[in-house]
Design a protein around this motif. Structure first.
Motif, mmCIF file in Angstrom:
data_model
loop_
_atom_site.group_PDB
_atom_site.id
_atom_site.type_symbol
_atom_site.label_atom_id
_atom_site.label_comp_id
_atom_site.label_asym_id
_atom_site.label_seq_id
_atom_site.Cartn_x
_atom_site.Cartn_y
_atom_site.Cartn_z
ATOM 1 N N LEU A 47 8.299 23.719 -0.798
ATOM 2 C CA LEU A 47 6.804 22.745 -0.424
ATOM 3 C C LEU A 47 6.968 23.088 1.158
ATOM 4 O O LEU A 47 5.856 23.546 1.538
ATOM 5 C CB LEU A 47 7.172 21.641 -0.670
ATOM 6 N N VAL A 48 8.172 22.801 1.441
ATOM 7 C CA VAL A 48 8.174 22.518 3.168
ATOM 8 C C VAL A 48 8.310 23.553 3.408
ATOM 9 O O VAL A 48 7.535 24.524 4.585
ATOM 10 C CB VAL A 48 9.893 21.965 3.137
ATOM 11 N N PHE A 49 9.112 25.330 3.255
ATOM 12 C CA PHE A 49 8.816 25.921 3.444
ATOM 13 C C PHE A 49 7.079 26.921 3.864
ATOM 14 O O PHE A 49 6.857 27.555 4.594
ATOM 15 C CB PHE A 49 9.909 27.380 2.819
ATOM 16 N N PHE A 50 6.903 26.372 2.798
ATOM 17 C CA PHE A 50 5.462 27.600 1.987
ATOM 18 C C PHE A 50 4.254 26.430 2.859
ATOM 19 O O PHE A 50 3.705 27.149 4.462
ATOM 20 C CB PHE A 50 4.154 26.690 0.925
ATOM 21 N N ALA A 87 20.036 22.372 -8.709
ATOM 22 C CA ALA A 87 18.847 23.365 -8.499
ATOM 23 C C ALA A 87 17.616 23.314 -8.446
ATOM 24 O O ALA A 87 16.930 23.427 -7.281
ATOM 25 C CB ALA A 87 19.537 25.213 -8.680
ATOM 26 N N THR A 88 16.858 23.024 -9.500
ATOM 27 C CA THR A 88 15.688 22.702 -9.492
ATOM 28 C C THR A 88 15.338 21.867 -8.795
ATOM 29 O O THR A 88 14.030 22.395 -7.986
ATOM 30 C CB THR A 88 15.679 22.662 -11.213
ATOM 31 N N LEU A 89 14.607 20.624 -8.360
ATOM 32 C CA LEU A 89 14.274 20.193 -7.550
ATOM 33 C C LEU A 89 14.781 20.259 -6.192
ATOM 34 O O LEU A 89 13.894 20.599 -5.449
ATOM 35 C CB LEU A 89 15.281 18.221 -7.691
ATOM 36 N N VAL A 90 15.603 20.644 -5.932
ATOM 37 C CA VAL A 90 16.625 20.959 -4.347
ATOM 38 C C VAL A 90 15.460 22.860 -4.086
ATOM 39 O O VAL A 90 14.275 22.514 -3.500
ATOM 40 C CB VAL A 90 17.520 21.528 -4.140
ATOM 41 N N ALA A 91 15.514 23.812 -4.946
ATOM 42 C CA ALA A 91 13.875 24.884 -5.001
ATOM 43 C C ALA A 91 12.407 24.217 -4.542
ATOM 44 O O ALA A 91 12.380 25.155 -4.154
ATOM 45 C CB ALA A 91 14.407 25.472 -5.828
ATOM 46 N N LEU A 92 11.957 23.835 -5.605
ATOM 47 C CA LEU A 92 10.806 22.858 -5.801
ATOM 48 C C LEU A 92 10.793 22.585 -4.332
ATOM 49 O O LEU A 92 9.177 22.720 -3.749
ATOM 50 C CB LEU A 92 10.413 22.234 -6.912
ATOM 51 N N VAL A 93 11.270 21.499 -3.724
ATOM 52 C CA VAL A 93 11.098 20.170 -3.071
ATOM 53 C C VAL A 93 10.917 21.913 -1.699
ATOM 54 O O VAL A 93 10.357 21.645 -0.876
ATOM 55 C CB VAL A 93 11.994 19.154 -2.487
ATOM 56 N N SER A 94 12.190 22.346 -1.653
ATOM 57 C CA SER A 94 12.475 23.294 -0.331
ATOM 58 C C SER A 94 11.033 23.995 -0.481
ATOM 59 O O SER A 94 10.508 24.437 0.600
ATOM 60 C CB SER A 94 13.609 23.850 -0.485
#
Length: 386
Positions: A95-98, A86-93
């Motif tokens: 950034l996209v949302f921000f 979950a960590t990489l998915v949460a971090l990348v997503s």
């Protein structure tokens, strides 16, 4: 007009009974009924409750109990495995949302600080909406439940860092950014030793006294939640750690069943307080950017989670399921708006934009899940799963 707490409880739960009945007859999600009730009788509606802050503080306990109950059903080994994915998915997503929130707010002429706060608010998904609308059996025993918990926990850590950064920018926080990441493993190890050395022996000796076990569970949950807050984490993360460390107890399921009604009591208050705290008078100033921002959230979050999870060999149906269940902004988004506004980093119009977006996405994402995916409050019999 000012009323005592009994009158406030009367309005919340008697009113919720009426609104929930209407919602069921008209096949609407119950969460929407609670928010609508709060907006109607709150300070910006009829005004029967002028100060919803006290109810909001109590409602926060519902979120704490929710995370505690989730922890009770997750073994430490399973948690470690899902966090790695979950960590990489949460971090990348995130950034996209921000970037999406920041860019859109800038295009509407908001200040840099308003855009920054809105971008941060976009990063997170609602723990309550996401997990309350998962069937209990799916939440506790299936991969999707573990995956969603992992994503939400990583988002919680990012939210803590965001709040610390806002405090540093306002000059009100002296906490270093690294502190939560050091405090988390220290707290987890301390709780594990406490459970092994103190709680489990007490449970083994007094397991026939159900009232004692009930009080012990609540006391442990709130003690660790408060300890987490002291060391720079959040009550929610502390409560989850309290649950995970107690999950090895043979009475973990008994505790979970006992606390479920108490959790639901406070969650009704949470959604009521959310509706009551929204200033309807400012809606006309932010309705256009809020509607567009909400539309972007409702589209980009499911698509982003779908694409990222697919790269980790998750099934297409599961990836869409997770995406739509997390397709809203969060309670932490509201907290960021509150902290930034109190610190004079965010304008009142920017705060209203975040609140309006939260309510719109809470409502529409609830509709999407309730009418299309298995959940405990589905209006279709074939989708209803408790």
């Amino acid at each position: 007009m000012d009323h005592d707490i009994v009158f406030s409880f009367f309005l919340v739960f008697s009113g919720a009974t009426i609104f929930a009945t209407l919602a069921l007859f008209t096949r609407q999600p119950l969460l929407i009924a609670y928010i609508a009730l709060g907006a109607l009788v709150g300070p910006f509606g009829i005004g029967w409750i002028e100060h919803p802050e006290s109810l909001s503080d109590m409602a926060h306990i519902g979120i704490i109990f929710l995370l505690f109950l989730l922890g009770l059903d997750m073994q430490p080994a399973a948690l470690a495995a899902v966090l790695r994915k979950a960590t990489l998915v949460a971090l990348v997503s995130s950034l996209v949302f921000f970037a999406s929130g920041y860019g859109l707010t800038q295009s509407f002429g908001y200040s840099q600080m308003d855009s920054l706060a809105v971008g941060l608010a976009m990063m997170f998904s609602s723990t309550i909406i996401g997990l309350k609308l998962l069937p209990t059996t799916v939440l506790h025993h299936k991969h999707i439940g573990e995956l969603m918990i992992g994503l939400l926990l990583i988002q919680d850590m990012l939210a803590i860092v965001s709040l610390i950064l806002l405090g540093v920018m306002s000059g009100e926080s002296k906490m270093p950014v690294w502190q939560p990441f050091v405090a988390l493993p220290v707290l987890a190890v301390g709780c594990y030793l406490m459970v092994k050395g103190v709680l489990l022996p007490l449970i083994a000796r007094f397991d026939r006294y159900q009232e004692y076990l009930f009080i012990l569970a609540i006391g442990w949950c709130l003690a660790v939640a408060e300890g987490a807050k002291v060391v720079g984490l959040t009550h929610e993360i502390g409560a989850f750690i309290a649950g995970v460390t107690l999950a090895t107890s043979p009475i973990a399921q008994f505790i979970a069943i006992s606390l479920k009604p108490l959790r639901d009591f406070f969650l009704v208050m949470f959604f009521f307080a959310l509706g009551a705290s929204f200033n309807i008078g400012l809606l006309s100033d932010v309705i256009v950017p809020a509607a567009i921002l909400a539309a972007i959230v409702l589209v980009i979050k499911p698509v982003t989670f779908r694409l990222l999870l697919a790269r980790f060999s998750e099934r297409r149906a599961l990836a869409w399921d997770v995406g739509f269940r997390l397709g809203q902004i969060s309670e932490f988004s509201l907290l960021i708006a509150f902290v930034a506004l109190q610190s004079n980093l965010l304008s009142e119009q920017g705060s209203s934009l975040i609140q309006a977006t939260a309510i719109i996405t809470f409502a529409i994402s609830s509709y999407i899940v309730v009418f299309n995916y298995p959940n405990p409050i589905a209006v279709k019999d074939e989708l209803r799963r408790d």
